[in-house]
Scaffold this active site. Structure first.
Site, mmCIF file in Angstrom:
data_model
loop_
_atom_site.group_PDB
_atom_site.id
_atom_site.type_symbol
_atom_site.label_atom_id
_atom_site.label_comp_id
_atom_site.label_asym_id
_atom_site.label_seq_id
_atom_site.Cartn_x
_atom_site.Cartn_y
_atom_site.Cartn_z
ATOM 1 N N GLY A 140 0.813 -1.226 0.000
ATOM 2 C CA GLY A 140 0.000 0.000 0.000
ATOM 3 C C GLY A 140 0.837 1.262 0.000
ATOM 4 O O GLY A 140 0.456 2.258 0.619
ATOM 5 N N VAL A 196 -3.399 -7.246 -1.859
ATOM 6 C CA VAL A 196 -2.913 -8.070 -0.735
ATOM 7 C C VAL A 196 -3.949 -9.066 -0.216
ATOM 8 O O VAL A 196 -3.621 -9.935 0.583
ATOM 9 C CB VAL A 196 -2.393 -7.202 0.447
ATOM 10 C CG1 VAL A 196 -1.183 -6.384 0.034
ATOM 11 C CG2 VAL A 196 -3.498 -6.333 1.032
ATOM 12 N N ASN A 214 1.457 -2.354 5.379
ATOM 13 C CA ASN A 214 0.873 -1.029 5.581
ATOM 14 C C ASN A 214 -0.498 -0.863 4.919
ATOM 15 O O ASN A 214 -1.295 -0.045 5.365
ATOM 16 C CB ASN A 214 1.858 0.023 5.025
ATOM 17 C CG ASN A 214 1.213 1.373 4.824
ATOM 18 O OD1 ASN A 214 1.086 2.158 5.766
ATOM 19 N ND2 ASN A 214 0.768 1.669 3.600
ATOM 20 N N SER A 227 -3.094 0.642 14.580
ATOM 21 C CA SER A 227 -3.681 1.973 14.831
ATOM 22 C C SER A 227 -3.967 2.097 16.327
ATOM 23 O O SER A 227 -4.241 1.081 16.990
ATOM 24 C CB SER A 227 -4.996 2.124 14.067
ATOM 25 O OG SER A 227 -5.711 3.256 14.527
ATOM 26 N N TYR A 251 -12.833 -1.603 11.618
ATOM 27 C CA TYR A 251 -11.443 -1.131 11.535
ATOM 28 C C TYR A 251 -10.696 -1.433 12.838
ATOM 29 O O TYR A 251 -9.573 -1.952 12.824
ATOM 30 C CB TYR A 251 -11.467 0.368 11.251
ATOM 31 C CG TYR A 251 -10.117 1.009 11.046
ATOM 32 C CD1 TYR A 251 -9.417 0.837 9.853
ATOM 33 C CD2 TYR A 251 -9.547 1.815 12.037
ATOM 34 C CE1 TYR A 251 -8.182 1.438 9.660
ATOM 35 C CE2 TYR A 251 -8.320 2.418 11.843
ATOM 36 C CZ TYR A 251 -7.645 2.230 10.647
ATOM 37 O OH TYR A 251 -6.424 2.834 10.465
ATOM 38 N N ALA A 255 -11.382 -3.707 15.071
ATOM 39 C CA ALA A 255 -11.178 -5.162 15.208
ATOM 40 C C ALA A 255 -9.996 -5.607 14.352
ATOM 41 O O ALA A 255 -9.163 -6.412 14.788
ATOM 42 C CB ALA A 255 -12.450 -5.904 14.800
ATOM 43 N N LYS A 272 -7.438 -3.809 13.417
ATOM 44 C CA LYS A 272 -6.172 -3.259 13.921
ATOM 45 C C LYS A 272 -5.760 -3.922 15.247
ATOM 46 O O LYS A 272 -4.569 -4.078 15.524
ATOM 47 C CB LYS A 272 -6.283 -1.740 14.067
ATOM 48 C CG LYS A 272 -6.434 -1.008 12.718
ATOM 49 C CD LYS A 272 -5.263 -1.284 11.801
ATOM 50 C CE LYS A 272 -5.330 -0.505 10.492
ATOM 51 N NZ LYS A 272 -4.172 -0.774 9.624
ATOM 52 N N ILE A 317 -3.007 10.760 11.567
ATOM 53 C CA ILE A 317 -1.995 11.196 10.606
ATOM 54 C C ILE A 317 -2.700 11.818 9.396
ATOM 55 O O ILE A 317 -3.668 11.234 8.878
ATOM 56 C CB ILE A 317 -1.135 9.991 10.126
ATOM 57 C CG1 ILE A 317 -0.651 9.136 11.315
ATOM 58 C CG2 ILE A 317 0.033 10.463 9.265
ATOM 59 C CD1 ILE A 317 0.251 9.835 12.303
HETATM 60 P P1 NAD Z 1 -4.220 5.813 2.352
HETATM 61 O O1 NAD Z 1 -5.640 5.516 2.049
HETATM 62 O O2 NAD Z 1 -3.687 7.175 2.069
HETATM 63 O O3 NAD Z 1 -3.273 4.748 1.607
HETATM 64 C C1 NAD Z 1 -3.533 3.372 1.628
HETATM 65 C C2 NAD Z 1 -2.913 2.735 0.397
HETATM 66 O O4 NAD Z 1 -3.213 1.330 0.431
HETATM 67 C C3 NAD Z 1 -3.486 3.265 -0.923
HETATM 68 O O5 NAD Z 1 -2.433 3.609 -1.815
HETATM 69 C C4 NAD Z 1 -4.313 2.111 -1.449
HETATM 70 O O6 NAD Z 1 -4.378 2.057 -2.883
HETATM 71 C C5 NAD Z 1 -3.568 0.923 -0.873
HETATM 72 N N1 NAD Z 1 -4.396 -0.282 -0.833
HETATM 73 C C6 NAD Z 1 -5.709 -0.359 -0.491
HETATM 74 N N2 NAD Z 1 -6.154 -1.609 -0.637
HETATM 75 C C7 NAD Z 1 -5.094 -2.357 -1.045
HETATM 76 C C8 NAD Z 1 -4.934 -3.730 -1.371
HETATM 77 N N3 NAD Z 1 -5.960 -4.597 -1.298
HETATM 78 N N4 NAD Z 1 -3.719 -4.165 -1.775
HETATM 79 C C9 NAD Z 1 -2.673 -3.307 -1.862
HETATM 80 N N5 NAD Z 1 -2.782 -1.983 -1.579
HETATM 81 C C10 NAD Z 1 -3.979 -1.517 -1.178
HETATM 82 O O7 NAD Z 1 -4.024 5.430 3.891
HETATM 83 P P2 NAD Z 1 -2.910 5.896 4.962
HETATM 84 O O8 NAD Z 1 -3.518 6.945 5.812
HETATM 85 O O9 NAD Z 1 -1.618 6.144 4.296
HETATM 86 O O10 NAD Z 1 -2.843 4.571 5.835
HETATM 87 C C11 NAD Z 1 -1.794 3.604 5.722
HETATM 88 C C12 NAD Z 1 -1.929 2.615 6.872
HETATM 89 O O11 NAD Z 1 -1.836 3.312 8.113
HETATM 90 C C13 NAD Z 1 -3.265 1.877 6.899
HETATM 91 O O12 NAD Z 1 -3.070 0.537 7.329
HETATM 92 C C14 NAD Z 1 -4.044 2.642 7.950
HETATM 93 O O13 NAD Z 1 -5.058 1.864 8.532
HETATM 94 C C15 NAD Z 1 -2.949 2.998 8.922
HETATM 95 N N6 NAD Z 1 -3.269 4.122 9.810
HETATM 96 C C16 NAD Z 1 -3.519 5.360 9.294
HETATM 97 C C17 NAD Z 1 -3.834 6.401 10.168
HETATM 98 C C18 NAD Z 1 -4.097 7.792 9.687
HETATM 99 O O14 NAD Z 1 -4.428 8.636 10.519
HETATM 100 N N7 NAD Z 1 -3.953 8.097 8.404
HETATM 101 C C19 NAD Z 1 -3.890 6.159 11.544
HETATM 102 C C20 NAD Z 1 -3.637 4.878 12.027
HETATM 103 C C21 NAD Z 1 -3.319 3.871 11.138
#
Ligand code: NAD
Length: 246
Positions: free
Chosen positions: A12, A63, A89, A141, A154, A156, A158, A187
């Protein structure tokens, strides 16, 4: 903390936190396999890596699909000969209160956020076990620790990542493989930009350090966790959240 001669897969990493992780690792000398379900975004990340003087390879794969994951690992091995680092990720949200939550939204979130981690870790671990070394970082998360109304699926997924990481850390420790999780707070990425201004103010009040996180805040901690400086850390969940979880 240079990590020359290492190869990483970041799932990702076509945008957001994953992209920041890919760029950070590439800047540390790692050859990075940039995976995303969206091939254009993955290519964009690789262009950024190359523009900064690093080495990267884009591999489109979903994935949640075992065949895609196997192709991802095979392509990485064909190109670079080994995999030292896996960053799980890729993740999505499909938020709603439980009574309104559709089964499809539950399934989609669990499939990408949790089953994807299982498939990628299993596929990568065969080589890591053979080479008796490797580092895995799973992006969880703070919501996986605290829960959040409207995010039962979500949260569950995480929380599941945390239990999964601890279990695999125990399974693989004797083979020189470390497994840790990071629990980001709030973030600024596409995932969080839909939050209205009122809610943003409320979120800010809950962050002792008084600012939202940046993708680079997570990427720098990933770089630490995969480096030899963290060689005595495994099975941990590190909150990177400006103090939100205190
Ligand atoms: P985002 O939506 O900006 O990016 C996620 C990426 O994952 C995208 O490029 C998407 O195309 C890709 N993706 C989605 N489904 C996919 C799949 N089946 N196979 C491969 N790639 C896939 O999200 P983000 O904010 O950068 O989050 C990244 C990670 O961090 C995630 O796991 C999210 O849950 C976690 N997270 C984010 C935050 C936040 O505040 N942004 C907080 C806690 C955790």
């Amino acid at each position: 903390m240079m990590l020359n001669d290492s190869v990483a897969i970041v799932t990702g990493s076509g945008q957001g936190i994953g992209r920041a992780i890919a760029l950070e690792l590439a800047a540390a000398g790692v050859q990075v396999v940039v995976n995303d379900v969206n091939s254009d975004k993955a290519e964009e990340t690789v262009e950024l890596i190359r523009a900064a003087g690093g080495e990267g390879l884009a591999v489109q794969a979903d994935v949640t699909k075992a065949a895609d994951v196997d192709r991802l690992i095979k392509t990485a091995l064909d190109q670079f000969g080994k995999i030292n680092i896996l960053i799980n990720n890729a993740g999505i949200t499909r938020d709603s209160l439980l009574l309104r939550m559709k089964e499809a939204d539950w399934d989609a979130v669990l499939a990408i956020n949790l089953k994807g981690v299982f498939l990628c870790t299993k596929a990568v671990s065969k080589g890591m076990l053979k080479q008796r070394s490797g580092v895995i970082v799973n992006i969880s998360s703070v919501v996986g620790l605290s829960g959040n109304a409207g995010q039962a699926n979500y949260a569950a997924s995480k929380a599941g990542i945390i239990g999964f990481s601890k279990s695999i850390a125990k399974e693989f420790a004797s083979r020189g493989i470390r497994v840790n999780a990071i629990a980001p707070g709030y973030i600024s990425t596409d995932m969080t930009e839909t939050l209205g201004e009122g809610l943003q103010t409320e979120v800010l009040r809950a962050i002792p350090l008084g600012r939202l996180g940046k993708p680079e805040d997570i990427a720098q901690v990933v770089r630490f966790l995969v480096s030899p400086a963290a060689s005595y850390i495994t099975g941990q969940t590190l909150c990177v959240d400006g103090g939100m979880e205190i």
